[in-house]
Scaffold this active site. Structure first.
Site, PDB file in Angstrom:
ATOM      1  N   LYS A   1       0.827  -1.218   0.000  1.00 21.66           N
ATOM      2  CA  LYS A   1       0.000   0.000   0.000  1.00 21.66           C
ATOM      3  C   LYS A   1       0.857   1.263   0.000  1.00 21.66           C
ATOM      4  CE  LYS A   1      -2.283  -0.984   3.826  1.00 21.66           C
ATOM      5  NZ  LYS A   1      -1.817  -2.307   4.299  1.00 21.66           N
TER       6      LYS A   1
ATOM      7  N   ARG B   1      11.372  -7.257   4.662  1.00 22.00           N
ATOM      8  CA  ARG B   1      11.376  -5.814   4.904  1.00 22.00           C
ATOM      9  C   ARG B   1      11.934  -5.485   6.281  1.00 22.00           C
ATOM     10  NH1 ARG B   1       5.720  -2.565   4.527  1.00 22.00           N
ATOM     11  NH2 ARG B   1       5.502  -3.130   6.714  1.00 22.00           N
TER      12      ARG B   1
ATOM     13  N   ARG C   1      -9.384   0.946   9.360  1.00 20.52           N
ATOM     14  CA  ARG C   1      -8.991  -0.429   9.661  1.00 20.52           C
ATOM     15  C   ARG C   1     -10.046  -1.134  10.498  1.00 20.52           C
ATOM     16  NH1 ARG C   1      -2.960   0.368   9.164  1.00 20.52           N
ATOM     17  NH2 ARG C   1      -1.967  -1.652   9.322  1.00 20.52           N
TER      18      ARG C   1
ATOM     19  N   ARG D   1      -0.568  -9.197  13.507  1.00 17.83           N
ATOM     20  CA  ARG D   1      -1.106  -8.134  12.645  1.00 17.83           C
ATOM     21  C   ARG D   1      -2.120  -8.712  11.657  1.00 17.83           C
ATOM     22  NH1 ARG D   1       4.338  -5.688  10.607  1.00 17.83           N
ATOM     23  NH2 ARG D   1       3.104  -4.318   9.287  1.00 17.83           N
TER      24      ARG D   1
ATOM     25  N   ARG E   1      11.496  -1.480  11.598  1.00 20.75           N
ATOM     26  CA  ARG E   1      10.219  -1.533  12.320  1.00 20.75           C
ATOM     27  C   ARG E   1      10.162  -2.771  13.199  1.00 20.75           C
ATOM     28  NH1 ARG E   1       5.305  -0.422   8.218  1.00 20.75           N
ATOM     29  NH2 ARG E   1       4.258  -1.430   9.970  1.00 20.75           N
TER      30      ARG E   1
END
Ligand code: AMP
Length: 372
Positions: A196, A310, A271, A328, A316
């Site tokens: 996204k 990633r 969300r 998540r 992160r």
């Protein structure tokens, strides 16, 4: 914070603030006073209804003796200036030998101004001056003289500070401008790691939209150690969603920063169902809506691989551990995925295959967004 307002069926955005109006009025007063001099005792005549606030502020600032009166010359009835102007009512003073200063709120086509000149030029006054707070040079068709102009504005309908839209808006302290353009508002949807963020930054440039990533705003707050950041971190580090109230408030604040834009790409928001509902209500208050939810569809196992990859470079904490990543997804499946149905019911859901190279996916997204 200044907001988009609704009067009858139309939406208006903040345009000229009270402070700037005050400065313009002060400057006009100074100019008139400097020209007339301290010994002159003018009569100021406000043209009702629009000039009542301007005239009140103007004469309050005027430092010498003066008289004040009002006359009425209706000209606007809707959004367009009509060619026909009504007769003058209310002038009871004898203006013989006086310095007459007309106070107008706005001059656009000049039809009202022509009528004013018609009437006042035939009176045996000492001198006639005309002051207007607003002037629209692009539509002024007459070759009539205007002595003092406050603020020149483009040919867009304004309300506030005495000016109205069908009777409403006169009481506003600031000037608002008709909001005429429709925004393009897109929810870019998909599970964590679907791409996204990458796609949103490409699309925002292409469509000239504002990209709002709630995740990114939270991370920025965490870096800056704000109160919001400290609160959000406790949820984000575990892969949980930040509470709705906090997220919704933050989102609304962010949108309100950019009232005059082509539209928004919402990335990572909404969300939950209550976020989606809050967004609908919030946009409706501004005469706007979500035009489409464009969803990147990618398999979970592929996404877990992408996120772990990633995590090696993103820094992160929520990308670096499979348990957090799986949590998540769990949040996504239990709270977020239902939004497909929410937007589908409104005929606004568009699924796009999220596998392939970046350009390919961007092309697929553009194909959908072009039609919205
Ligand atoms: P993202 O960058 O979109 O993957 O978001 C990272 C994290 O920020 C999420 O896992 C949540 O903890 C938090 N977050 C971002 N957007 C929202 C939202 N709309 N509602 C609740 N939490 C959010």
């Amino acid at each position: 914070m200044k907001q988009i307002i609704k009067l009858h069926d139309k939406f208006f955005k903040p345009y000229i603030g009270a402070d700037k109006l005050k400065q313009a009025v002060k400057r006009l007063v100074d100019e008139v006073y400097n020209d007339l001099g301290e010994d002159e005792e003018p009569i100021f005549i406000g043209i009702l209804n629009g000039s009542f606030m301007f005239a009140a502020d103007f004469v309050r600032e005027y430092p010498a003796n003066c008289e004040v009166s009002f006359v009425k010359l209706a000209s606007y009835e809707g959004l367009n200036s009509k060619g026909k102007v009504n007769e003058l009512v209310g002038l009871s003073e004898d203006l013989t030998g006086k310095t007459v200063v007309i106070l107008e709120d706005i001059i656009d086509t000049g039809n009202t101004l022509a009528k004013i000149y018609d009437i006042f030029e035939h009176l045996p006054v000492k001198q006639l001056k005309l002051v207007t707070l607003f002037f629209k040079p692009d539509v002024f068709k007459k070759s009539l003289h205007i002595d003092y102009i406050g603020i020149s504005i483009p040919d867009k309908f304004i309300v506030g500070y005495g000016l109205d839209y069908d009777g409403f808006g006169r009481n506003l302290k600031d000037i608002y401008q008709l909001k005429d353009s429709k925004m393009k508002n897109i929810v870019l949807f998909g599970p964590p790691g679907a791409g996204k963020g990458t796609q949103a930054s490409l699309l925002k440039d292409y469509y000239n939209l504002i990209h709002i990533s709630t995740g990114e705003i939270f991370r920025c707050n965490i870096r800056e150690k704000t109160e919001l950041g400290i609160l959000a971190k406790s949820y984000m580090d575990k892969g949980d969603l930040v509470p709705d109230k906090v997220t919704i408030e933050m989102l609304e604040k962010q949108v309100d920063k950019d009232l005059d834009v082509a539209g928004f790409i919402f990335d990572g928001f909404p969300r939950t169902k209550s976020q989606a509902e809050a967004l609908d209500v919030f946009l409706a208050k501004k005469g706007e809506q979500i035009d489409g939810m464009v969803a990147l569809e990618v398999e979970e196992d592929e996404l877990v691989k992408r996120l772990l990859e990633r995590g090696k470079t993103s820094g992160r904490p929520d990308d670096q551990n499979e348990t957090k990543i799986r949590n998540r997804f769990n949040e996504y499946k239990t709270k977020t995925e239902i939004l497909k149905e929410y937007y589908d019911k409104q005929g606004k859901y568009y699924g796009v295959v999220g596998l392939g190279n970046i350009d390919e996916i961007t092309r697929r997204l553009k194909k959908v967004i072009d039609q919205l």
